[in-house]
Design a protein around this motif. Structure first.
Motif, PDB file in Angstrom:
ATOM      1  N   GLN A 134     -38.628 -15.628 -28.080  1.00  0.00           N
ATOM      2  CA  GLN A 134     -37.798 -14.619 -27.187  1.00  0.00           C
ATOM      3  C   GLN A 134     -38.123 -13.195 -27.699  1.00  0.00           C
ATOM      4  OE1 GLN A 134     -33.654 -16.264 -28.208  1.00  0.00           O
ATOM      5  NE2 GLN A 134     -33.712 -16.948 -26.147  1.00  0.00           N
ATOM      6  N   VAL A 135     -38.212 -13.025 -29.165  1.00  0.00           N
ATOM      7  CA  VAL A 135     -38.412 -11.535 -29.655  1.00  0.00           C
ATOM      8  C   VAL A 135     -39.792 -11.232 -28.937  1.00  0.00           C
ATOM      9  CG1 VAL A 135     -39.297 -10.411 -31.779  1.00  0.00           C
ATOM     10  CG2 VAL A 135     -37.331 -11.859 -31.672  1.00  0.00           C
ATOM     11  N   LEU A 136     -40.784 -11.844 -29.088  1.00  0.00           N
ATOM     12  CA  LEU A 136     -42.139 -11.536 -28.290  1.00  0.00           C
ATOM     13  C   LEU A 136     -42.140 -11.257 -27.115  1.00  0.00           C
ATOM     14  CD1 LEU A 136     -44.521 -14.068 -30.128  1.00  0.00           C
ATOM     15  CD2 LEU A 136     -44.297 -11.463 -30.695  1.00  0.00           C
ATOM     16  N   ALA A 137     -41.345 -12.194 -26.107  1.00  0.00           N
ATOM     17  CA  ALA A 137     -41.278 -11.930 -24.633  1.00  0.00           C
ATOM     18  C   ALA A 137     -40.401 -10.701 -24.329  1.00  0.00           C
ATOM     19  CB  ALA A 137     -40.299 -12.947 -24.156  1.00  0.00           C
ATOM     20  N   GLY A 138     -39.219 -10.430 -25.353  1.00  0.00           N
ATOM     21  CA  GLY A 138     -38.560  -9.030 -25.229  1.00  0.00           C
ATOM     22  C   GLY A 138     -39.684  -7.901 -25.554  1.00  0.00           C
ATOM     23  N   GLY A 139     -40.332  -7.922 -26.605  1.00  0.00           N
ATOM     24  CA  GLY A 139     -40.973  -6.897 -26.930  1.00  0.00           C
ATOM     25  C   GLY A 139     -42.019  -6.630 -25.794  1.00  0.00           C
ATOM     26  N   SER A 140     -42.616  -7.774 -25.359  1.00  0.00           N
ATOM     27  CA  SER A 140     -43.675  -7.499 -24.144  1.00  0.00           C
ATOM     28  C   SER A 140     -43.186  -6.583 -23.071  1.00  0.00           C
ATOM     29  CB  SER A 140     -44.280  -8.751 -23.696  1.00  0.00           C
ATOM     30  OG  SER A 140     -44.780  -9.568 -24.772  1.00  0.00           O
ATOM     31  N   ILE A 141     -41.945  -6.966 -22.609  1.00  0.00           N
ATOM     32  CA  ILE A 141     -41.052  -6.346 -21.548  1.00  0.00           C
ATOM     33  C   ILE A 141     -40.975  -4.951 -21.842  1.00  0.00           C
ATOM     34  CG2 ILE A 141     -39.079  -6.395 -20.127  1.00  0.00           C
ATOM     35  CD1 ILE A 141     -38.938  -9.443 -20.501  1.00  0.00           C
ATOM     36  N   ILE A 142     -40.377  -4.727 -23.067  1.00  0.00           N
ATOM     37  CA  ILE A 142     -40.091  -3.077 -23.683  1.00  0.00           C
ATOM     38  C   ILE A 142     -41.353  -2.549 -23.566  1.00  0.00           C
ATOM     39  CG2 ILE A 142     -39.205  -2.147 -25.397  1.00  0.00           C
ATOM     40  CD1 ILE A 142     -37.294  -4.264 -26.222  1.00  0.00           C
ATOM     41  N   ILE A 143     -42.401  -2.856 -23.992  1.00  0.00           N
ATOM     42  CA  ILE A 143     -43.778  -2.159 -24.254  1.00  0.00           C
ATOM     43  C   ILE A 143     -44.186  -1.949 -22.835  1.00  0.00           C
ATOM     44  CG2 ILE A 143     -46.132  -2.290 -24.794  1.00  0.00           C
ATOM     45  CD1 ILE A 143     -45.311  -3.918 -27.346  1.00  0.00           C
ATOM     46  N   GLY A 611     -20.865 -17.070 -30.475  1.00  0.00           N
ATOM     47  CA  GLY A 611     -22.473 -16.853 -29.973  1.00  0.00           C
ATOM     48  C   GLY A 611     -22.426 -16.721 -28.733  1.00  0.00           C
ATOM     49  N   ALA A 612     -21.514 -17.307 -27.718  1.00  0.00           N
ATOM     50  CA  ALA A 612     -21.740 -17.040 -26.235  1.00  0.00           C
ATOM     51  C   ALA A 612     -21.371 -15.585 -25.819  1.00  0.00           C
ATOM     52  CB  ALA A 612     -20.755 -17.849 -25.391  1.00  0.00           C
ATOM     53  N   ALA A 613     -20.379 -14.999 -26.517  1.00  0.00           N
ATOM     54  CA  ALA A 613     -20.074 -13.621 -26.637  1.00  0.00           C
ATOM     55  C   ALA A 613     -21.114 -12.735 -26.997  1.00  0.00           C
ATOM     56  CB  ALA A 613     -18.695 -13.389 -27.276  1.00  0.00           C
ATOM     57  N   TYR A 614     -21.821 -12.927 -28.096  1.00  0.00           N
ATOM     58  CA  TYR A 614     -22.987 -12.129 -28.403  1.00  0.00           C
ATOM     59  C   TYR A 614     -24.165 -12.239 -27.508  1.00  0.00           C
ATOM     60  CZ  TYR A 614     -27.140 -10.914 -31.380  1.00  0.00           C
ATOM     61  OH  TYR A 614     -27.939 -10.154 -31.602  1.00  0.00           O
ATOM     62  N   GLU A 619     -26.948  -9.346 -23.048  1.00  0.00           N
ATOM     63  CA  GLU A 619     -27.505  -9.363 -21.619  1.00  0.00           C
ATOM     64  C   GLU A 619     -26.611  -8.329 -20.564  1.00  0.00           C
ATOM     65  OE1 GLU A 619     -26.863 -13.315 -20.107  1.00  0.00           O
ATOM     66  OE2 GLU A 619     -28.392 -14.218 -21.408  1.00  0.00           O
ATOM     67  N   PHE A 620     -25.343  -8.529 -20.758  1.00  0.00           N
ATOM     68  CA  PHE A 620     -24.446  -7.172 -20.071  1.00  0.00           C
ATOM     69  C   PHE A 620     -24.825  -5.715 -20.404  1.00  0.00           C
ATOM     70  CE2 PHE A 620     -20.420  -4.776 -19.190  1.00  0.00           C
ATOM     71  CZ  PHE A 620     -20.560  -5.131 -17.833  1.00  0.00           C
ATOM     72  N   GLY A 625     -35.701  -6.827 -21.356  1.00  0.00           N
ATOM     73  CA  GLY A 625     -36.346  -6.979 -22.801  1.00  0.00           C
ATOM     74  C   GLY A 625     -35.525  -6.772 -24.069  1.00  0.00           C
ATOM     75  N   TRP A 626     -34.427  -5.795 -24.072  1.00  0.00           N
ATOM     76  CA  TRP A 626     -33.912  -5.627 -25.102  1.00  0.00           C
ATOM     77  C   TRP A 626     -32.812  -6.822 -25.352  1.00  0.00           C
ATOM     78  CZ3 TRP A 626     -35.223  -2.170 -28.392  1.00  0.00           C
ATOM     79  CH2 TRP A 626     -35.906  -1.067 -28.135  1.00  0.00           C
ATOM     80  N   ALA A 627     -32.235  -7.542 -24.429  1.00  0.00           N
ATOM     81  CA  ALA A 627     -31.485  -8.612 -24.513  1.00  0.00           C
ATOM     82  C   ALA A 627     -32.139  -9.737 -25.098  1.00  0.00           C
ATOM     83  CB  ALA A 627     -30.870  -9.163 -23.004  1.00  0.00           C
ATOM     84  N   LEU A 628     -33.365 -10.060 -24.501  1.00  0.00           N
ATOM     85  CA  LEU A 628     -34.284 -11.238 -25.525  1.00  0.00           C
ATOM     86  C   LEU A 628     -34.492 -10.663 -26.604  1.00  0.00           C
ATOM     87  CD1 LEU A 628     -36.622 -11.931 -22.427  1.00  0.00           C
ATOM     88  CD2 LEU A 628     -35.281 -13.410 -23.528  1.00  0.00           C
ATOM     89  N   LEU A 629     -34.612  -9.385 -26.965  1.00  0.00           N
ATOM     90  CA  LEU A 629     -35.133  -9.139 -28.466  1.00  0.00           C
ATOM     91  C   LEU A 629     -33.629  -9.215 -29.071  1.00  0.00           C
ATOM     92  CD1 LEU A 629     -37.404  -7.753 -30.019  1.00  0.00           C
ATOM     93  CD2 LEU A 629     -36.220  -5.757 -29.655  1.00  0.00           C
ATOM     94  N   ALA A 630     -32.633  -9.121 -28.734  1.00  0.00           N
ATOM     95  CA  ALA A 630     -31.263  -9.056 -29.390  1.00  0.00           C
ATOM     96  C   ALA A 630     -31.042 -10.498 -29.834  1.00  0.00           C
ATOM     97  CB  ALA A 630     -30.329  -8.635 -28.819  1.00  0.00           C
ATOM     98  N   SER A 631     -31.128 -11.342 -28.607  1.00  0.00           N
ATOM     99  CA  SER A 631     -31.069 -12.990 -28.821  1.00  0.00           C
ATOM    100  C   SER A 631     -31.702 -13.520 -29.946  1.00  0.00           C
ATOM    101  CB  SER A 631     -30.965 -13.710 -27.604  1.00  0.00           C
ATOM    102  OG  SER A 631     -32.126 -13.517 -26.914  1.00  0.00           O
TER     103      SER A 631
END
Length: 708
Positions: A134-143, A611-614, A619-620, A625-631
């Motif tokens: 998830q971190v790598l996928a989020g980083g790819s989108i952010i970059i 966890g669901a709230a986090y 996501e909200f 990308g940042w949501a994936l990075l956060a999770s």
């Protein structure tokens, strides 16, 4: 005996069988099976092989299924494509930089993340790789978005002006480079493993890591090399694949991670996660199989359904090997510590009771008055958090209490939602009757998914649930394949013909009440004989069976109960969404739901809600990308530093306050003092000194209830 025949003879026989099968299909299928389709399938299969071999290397080194393998090359591919398209760099220079950067990234991931889990259960390490993915996928989108400037009119293609045709496919230079580069990389890897000192040491450490350690082989350094190689292979596959499939946007580079991972996992499983030649052959066969289906049926999705059967069959037919592999490296959830209730010595104290009721009143006041001061959109989002929390509760039962990883839980939600929506919206059933059918259907589907758990253990079961999630999202829950099962528009009902659910605040309270029911059910389950049996089988199956616990029945019951709760959440979800829609049950959602449980705490029901709230709040409030990075970062940080999750943090604060109360009352509470000693022992503190300090502080008083 066939197994005693020369290797060249077996390969020749296998090749002859493949040619014979092609001849048969070419002469029996309506559209035949042209050679061009076979060659195109081999091209895609060679790209699958690059990623699958990296997965096998990591499994042989660390005995873990690396769910981040398909994402390891994503960032390198995005950077290289950015350099070519946005900055107009030379293609070869950009590709080399991307490959070097990916190799370094693989090394950094091992040093700062994977190595910290070297003594952890393999299931925990497998969960950590989900966070890495998830971190790598989020980083790819952010970059891709941070450095995306004005369109330059360039695209990412291979600088080869080559065209040739093999009916019915026109091959370009992109295909030609893949045909050349993929075999060259594989041959180079084989030569490295066979003829270099590092390669021989890697193979030796894979065979027996403990013996290699005794012989002075630097196993951890070799693991660093393996992760670097795996990242290099993943990046090479990504950089070769993008020109072949066509570059439309950076989303096309970073997307499809789970679908690609499923194909590489299928190849690796067919290769028994051990044999590189078998994995390569399996990947080539899968590529040919997939393209043959697409040519025959003009549909690429149907291959996903077949992949589930292939993976499941390979795991079951080779269950002896995979069962032994699952046992290597402590495959149980030993990192989970059950949340303990308030000690009996303190439960009846006035200040403790006042604190409990005060906290309950604050929580109840907040959730019950929320619609009075919140906006409509906030009500909708919070309702969805409650629905996600119900699914997280079902995962606590299956993963936290029963010890089975499920990466397909939202697909079970989809089956429950689909059954409820179609029976209520299209056939006019009472809503609660339709809900019961949806719950029962999800329970039955979960039972079918759980049947392999009788033979397959550990992270390999997660592979089958991921395959189920991909197949369900792209095939079984698609209206173009099952239009009779998908109802996209329903009217919200009148409950008991009196209570209309025609406003967002009413849906909010309905979702809140549904979550309360789910929590009450799970709490009662945990304190029942079934709940205790789940924990016993998870911790030690042989010991549980020795006291007449039927482990087979317990495992299947866990899947059915978890599936029923997911179906219950699906019914509420269908109501919240006014139906279900194609694409709503993407496997990425199932992975995020699993992230919720890990972040909240695998053994904690309140942690599931946190966890669901986090995750849902991330996501909200954050972009994709940042949501994936956060999770993903949440998973890694909590596994490394707070393995009990957010729920464990809350209960830790509670126990700290209880210790204050105990000191003020002059009481000795053995369970609270034991926790202090365990935590300080983890920090290499002398337990004898801690005990002495406790006795001095409490004046060596007798525990409550002790006899004179």
């Amino acid at each position: 005996m066939w197994g005693q025949r020369p290797e060249w003879l077996r390969r020749a026989a296998l090749g002859a069988a493949a040619v014979g099968l092609w001849y048969l299909l070419d002469n029996t299928l309506d559209r035949r099976l042209p050679v061009g389709i076979i060659v195109l399938g081999a091209v895609f299969g060679s790209l699958y092989a690059l990623t699958a071999v990296g997965l096998v290397l990591i499994f042989r080194a660390n005995r873990v299924v690396n769910f981040a393998q398909a994402e390891l090359g994503g960032i390198a591919a995005v950077v290289a494509i950015q350099l070519v398209i946005q900055f107009e760099w030379n293609y070869y220079v950009s590709v080399v930089l991307g490959l070097v950067g990916s190799t370094m990234l693989g090394a950094l991931i091992y040093i700062f993340i994977i190595r910290r889990f070297r003594n952890a259960p393999r299931l925990i390490l497998a969960v950590a790789t989900i966070g890495v993915a998830q971190v790598l996928a989020g980083g790819s989108i952010i970059i891709s978005f941070l450095f995306q400037g004005q369109p330059s009119g360039r695209t990412f293609v291979t600088p080869f002006d080559v065209h040739f045709s093999i009916y019915p496919v026109l091959f370009r230079g992109d295909h030609a480079l893949a045909m050349i580069a993929a075999p060259v990389v594989m041959i180079g890897l084989a030569a490295f493993l066979r003829f270099t000192d590092y390669g021989v040491a890697i193979r030796a450490a894979a065979e027996n890591g403990d013996r290699a350690n005794l012989l002075g082989v630097p196993v951890h350094y070799l693991h660093l090399v393996v992760w670097s190689l795996a990242a290099f292979l993943s990046a090479a596959a990504a950089l070769l694949r993008v020109p072949v499939v066509g570059f439309s946007s950076f989303a096309s580079v970073t997307g499809g991670g789970n679908s690609l991972l499923l194909r590489t996992l299928a190849a690796a499983v067919l290769g028994k996660m051990e044999s590189i030649p078998r994995t390569v052959l399996a990947a080539l066969a899968l590529g040919v199989f997939e393209n043959s289906l697409a040519w025959t049926y003009s549909n690429t999705v149907i291959s996903d359904a077949f992949l589930v059967v292939i993976i499941l069959g390979a795991l079951l037919l080779q269950r002896g090997f995979f069962s032994r592999a699952a046992e290597v490296g402590m495959s149980t959830w030993r990192a989970i510590r059950e949340v303990r209730p308030i000690p009996a010595e303190l439960r009846g104290l006035p200040e403790v009771r006042a604190g409990i009721w005060g906290i309950r009143a604050l929580i109840a006041g907040f959730v019950l008055t929320f619609p009075l001061w919140a906006a409509t959109g906030q009500e909708e989002v919070t309702s969805l958090i409650y629905i996600y929390a119900i699914v997280a509760v079902s995962l606590v039962i299956l993963t936290g209490w029963a010890g089975h990883i499920s990466l397909g839980q939202f697909a079970l939600v989809g089956f429950g939602a689909a059954a409820t929506a179609v029976l209520y919206g299209r056939h006019g059933w009472d809503f609660f009757g339709a809900m019961l059918v949806g719950i029962a259907l999800s329970a039955v589907v979960a039972l079918v998914i759980g049947l392999p758990a009788l033979r397959i253990r550990g992270p390999f079961l997660a592979v089958t649930t991921l395959a189920f999630a991909v197949t369900a999202g792209s095939y079984f829950l698609e209206d173009r394949f099952f239009p009779w099962f998908i109802e996209g528009n329903i009217q919200r009902p009148f409950l008991w013909d009196r209570i209309p659910l025609d406003a967002s605040w009413k849906i909010y309270y309905f979702s809140l009440g549904s979550l309360a029911v789910a929590l009450l059910f799970a709490r009662n389950l945990r304190h029942s004989r079934t709940g205790r049996a789940l924990i016993a089988v998870r911790d030690n199956q042989l010991a549980a069976e020795s006291v007449s616990i039927d482990s087979t029945k317990v495992k299947l019951v866990a899947f059915m109960i978890s599936g029923a709760l997911a179906g219950f959440a699906g019914a509420v979800y269908a109501l919240h969404q006014n139906g279900i829609f194609t694409g709503s049950f993407d496997p990425e959602v199932s992975v995020r739901l699993f992230s919720m449980v890990v972040i909240g705490g695998l053994g904690s029901l309140p942690g599931a809600i946190l966890g669901a709230a986090y995750v849902r709040s991330a996501e909200f409030f954050l972009s994709g990308g940042w949501a994936l990075l956060a999770s993903g970062a949440g998973i890694l940080v909590l596994l490394m530093f707070l393995p009990e999750g957010l729920g464990g943090v809350v209960y830790g604060l509670r126990d700290g306050l209880l210790r204050v109360v105990a000191r003020r009352r002059g009481l000795v509470v053995p369970s609270l003092l034991a926790d202090i000693r365990v935590e300080q022992a983890d920090q290499d503190v002398d337990l004898a000194q801690v005990l002495s300090a406790d006795e001095k502080r409490l004046g060596a008083r007798k525990p409550v209830g002790a006899k004179s």
